[in-house]
Design an enzyme around this catalytic site. Structure first.
Site, mmCIF file in Angstrom:
data_model
loop_
_atom_site.group_PDB
_atom_site.id
_atom_site.type_symbol
_atom_site.label_atom_id
_atom_site.label_comp_id
_atom_site.label_asym_id
_atom_site.label_seq_id
_atom_site.Cartn_x
_atom_site.Cartn_y
_atom_site.Cartn_z
ATOM 1 N N ARG B 120 0.813 -1.237 0.000
ATOM 2 C CA ARG B 120 0.000 0.000 0.000
ATOM 3 C C ARG B 120 0.842 1.280 0.000
ATOM 4 O O ARG B 120 0.354 2.342 0.386
ATOM 5 C CB ARG B 120 -0.980 0.015 1.175
ATOM 6 C CG ARG B 120 -1.962 -1.141 1.172
ATOM 7 C CD ARG B 120 -3.156 -0.894 2.068
ATOM 8 N NE ARG B 120 -3.992 -2.078 2.156
ATOM 9 C CZ ARG B 120 -3.875 -3.016 3.079
ATOM 10 N NH1 ARG B 120 -2.980 -2.898 4.039
ATOM 11 N NH2 ARG B 120 -4.682 -4.067 3.057
ATOM 12 N N LYS B 142 1.771 11.311 -11.553
ATOM 13 C CA LYS B 142 0.884 10.425 -12.308
ATOM 14 C C LYS B 142 1.635 9.146 -12.631
ATOM 15 O O LYS B 142 2.710 9.177 -13.230
ATOM 16 C CB LYS B 142 0.427 11.088 -13.608
ATOM 17 C CG LYS B 142 -0.725 12.056 -13.443
ATOM 18 C CD LYS B 142 -1.354 12.371 -14.798
ATOM 19 C CE LYS B 142 -2.497 13.357 -14.659
ATOM 20 N NZ LYS B 142 -3.092 13.689 -15.977
ATOM 21 N N GLU B 184 6.570 17.409 -25.766
ATOM 22 C CA GLU B 184 6.048 17.833 -24.462
ATOM 23 C C GLU B 184 6.657 19.177 -24.037
ATOM 24 O O GLU B 184 6.027 19.957 -23.322
ATOM 25 C CB GLU B 184 6.296 16.764 -23.388
ATOM 26 C CG GLU B 184 5.619 15.413 -23.640
ATOM 27 C CD GLU B 184 4.137 15.345 -23.223
ATOM 28 O OE1 GLU B 184 3.501 16.408 -23.042
ATOM 29 O OE2 GLU B 184 3.617 14.218 -23.114
ATOM 30 N N ASN B 244 -2.816 18.072 -20.835
ATOM 31 C CA ASN B 244 -3.176 17.001 -21.765
ATOM 32 C C ASN B 244 -3.440 17.491 -23.175
ATOM 33 O O ASN B 244 -4.068 16.790 -23.974
ATOM 34 C CB ASN B 244 -4.404 16.253 -21.241
ATOM 35 C CG ASN B 244 -4.023 15.270 -20.154
ATOM 36 O OD1 ASN B 244 -3.007 14.588 -20.285
ATOM 37 N ND2 ASN B 244 -4.807 15.208 -19.106
ATOM 38 N N HIS B 247 -3.369 15.087 -26.040
ATOM 39 C CA HIS B 247 -3.277 13.737 -25.480
ATOM 40 C C HIS B 247 -4.504 12.877 -25.778
ATOM 41 O O HIS B 247 -4.385 11.658 -25.866
ATOM 42 C CB HIS B 247 -3.039 13.791 -23.965
ATOM 43 C CG HIS B 247 -1.603 14.099 -23.603
ATOM 44 N ND1 HIS B 247 -0.957 15.242 -24.023
ATOM 45 C CD2 HIS B 247 -0.686 13.395 -22.874
ATOM 46 C CE1 HIS B 247 0.286 15.236 -23.547
ATOM 47 N NE2 HIS B 247 0.473 14.132 -22.856
#
Lengths: 360, 360
Positions: B120, B142, B184, B244, B247
């Site tokens: 966890r 992310k 990017e 994004n 994306h």
């Protein structure tokens, strides 16, 4: 109906406990972000309670997709989890879709973990239908799947929006599962609530007879204890570890015997008695304490001896425990009825002796 | 060396950017909880940089286990993730063991997701070795794996303790990957930093020639933009979605063509041009804006047209996008160089028209 709260700032949520809550649209409604939901359940629970929950969601105009999994701890795997992801993606579920876990601990653990991972997190509601999940696993945000080498090794801390504990669902719970749930109930008395332990000694037969009032009280008092501990230590950096009394031994039993052979609560019962023996062996509790605890577990119809596995095999399995620190086992031990500690003072020899003494 | 900070209260962390940082034990040391680590890398990066990192960890007395995976987006799957879990459990890694991801975006995404799930959550350090991962994927927490139906569909928000961007590792980066990373970089100029866009127009050849000073500046300015956005909106409830740009179209290209056929940056380049065309089509930007952006991507050696797939197939794949809300596609569109918005105003017909216009 009783309502408790798990206080975790912006992640706080209510636990509703009572009868016929599956039909209470008013309780679900405030926690649904939109009109789409997925209900994750299993082949045992679905014929009993899925229609009821779907009808309640229907009242709210919620378009709900059922995902029905196989039943049992042996299916708490990545493969089963992937069935949930496949269903979510096939149905174009969004990150605002709510996942509702309807079932016992396995369904709650897997549903919660799936919710935590799907699109990096979707809202999640626990509807526990077993005593064990109502008193323990549905509250506090621990989610996980098993790995062949260790139980609950892959998972996340992920809090639900709501826990809906419908006591009525316990009517259909098999006796063996009811007893298994009592192991976690007794745990709360042991680790931090001696009054509750006294109450359990006096009322265990009422619970086994499924007296509704007694069950509701046991669920509520257990959840109150759990909510307190989780609010103080969400990520188990301290006190929360005490909730794992008997679990290091118990997980070794579950993993070693093959997931599902021993129910989780049964393994915790035997594991707790090993922990008691060890606590006594190193002078933390008296022999009388050990007998008193053992008697309650016996009266609850739970196993008080572990299965036959070499003590070294226990130890090997225990080395994967999440509480291991710098290679050293840390165990939850007892200092008396109502007081537990995390300790690494027991030697390997003492641990092996307690395992040998407490296993068939 | 430059140091930036991602400000996220108790989850804040530094990004160090500079040359020969892999050898800097002093930078790693404050972020290791104990003397145990796992280095997750791949068969391409390991022969180049693993020894250097292991030596640095050796200086600190850290016992580090390398886990070497296959290289490529097609391996960003549960099966590969499970190899990490197997290695962690076989080596009895604890929840205080640090996982270090040494490689590009795929390694960082998988290493981070593994770290978020193992017991966890275990501590995690990003050591990005590609331009794309240094300017984008290693920062912001992310993490994910792909699903056959959609890219990055299963994952977690999980912040590292540290990002160590060693510019020297770009020396060995294949040209194609360097160019992919520039997609990017250009994105930051487009969505929120028009001055940087101007700078990129003037200096793109320097970057392609791997001028160290130019590369360091581009990485630092990109990371500064990313850190700002992440600090303001960690969980993408608002502004973070602007990162994004391109994306939704780009992920459709990657998934539709088979993961790895198009590099992520290549797909983002083509996707950004579709988004520009659509923004122009609905009157948000001028034709001149579109030409200007297209020219920069062309000068960066990047594809400005998507692959041949039926426009309806694009749309079908895009329906799994994480920004879909109540069944409606939400796209990042441009309002001018340096300003992006999330919008659902474009009709399906307009989206199809832009896809058709911009794909081979």
């Amino acid at each position: 109906m009783q309502t408790l709260k798990v206080s975790l700032a912006e992640r706080s949520y209510p636990i509703h406990i009572g009868v016929n809550l599956l039909s209470r649209a008013d309780l679900l409604q405030p926690h649904l972000k939109n009109k789409k939901a997925v209900v994750v359940t299993n082949v045992t629970v679905a014929p009993l309670y899925l229609d009821r929950l779907m009808a309640t969601l229907g009242v709210l105009g919620v378009d709900a997709l059922p995902v029905i999994l196989l039943d049992g701890e042996r299916y708490k795997t990545w493969e089963t989890l992937n069935q949930i992801f496949d269903a979510l993606l096939d149905a174009h579920c969004e990150r605002s879709t709510t996942l509702i876990a309807l079932g016992g601990g396995v369904i709650g653990d897997m549903g919660g973990f799936a919710a935590s991972c799907y699109q990096r997190g979707m809202p999640f509601i626990q509807v526990p239908t077993t005593l064990l999940s109502q008193v323990d696993s549905s509250v506090g945000g621990k989610t996980a799947i098993n790995h062949p080498l260790g139980k609950n090794m892959i998972g996340a801390f992920y809090q639900p929006q709501l826990v809906l504990a419908d006591i009525s669902t316990l009517d259909t719970l098999p006796d063996r599962e009811l007893r298994a749930g009592l192991a976690e109930v007794i745990k709360y008395g042991l680790i931090r609530d001696p009054e509750f332990f006294d109450w359990l000694e006096a009322n265990i037969q009422l619970l086994l007879a499924r007296d509704r009032q007694a069950l509701a009280y046991a669920v509520q008092r257990s959840c109150a204890n759990k909510a307190d501990v989780v609010a103080a230590d969400e990520r188990e950096t301290g006190e929360r570890a005490l909730l794992n009394l008997g679990h290091t031994f118990g997980h070794a039993i579950e993993t070693g015997m093959g997931y599902g052979e021993w129910l989780h609560g049964e393994a915790i019962s035997a594991g707790t008695l090993i922990a008691m023996d060890l606590s006594c062996r190193i002078g933390l509790v008296t022999v009388d304490d050990v007998f008193r605890v053992k008697k309650l577990f016996i009266n609850a119809g739970l196993p008080v001896r572990g299965p036959q596995m070499p003590a070294e095999r226990y130890l090997e399995l225990m080395r994967h425990d999440k509480k291991v620190q710098d290679g050293k086992l840390r165990l939850v031990l007892m200092k008396g009825i109502g007081e537990a500690i995390v300790s690494d003072v027991a030697s390997e020899r003492e641990i092996l002796a307690s395992i040998s003494a407490c296993c068939t």
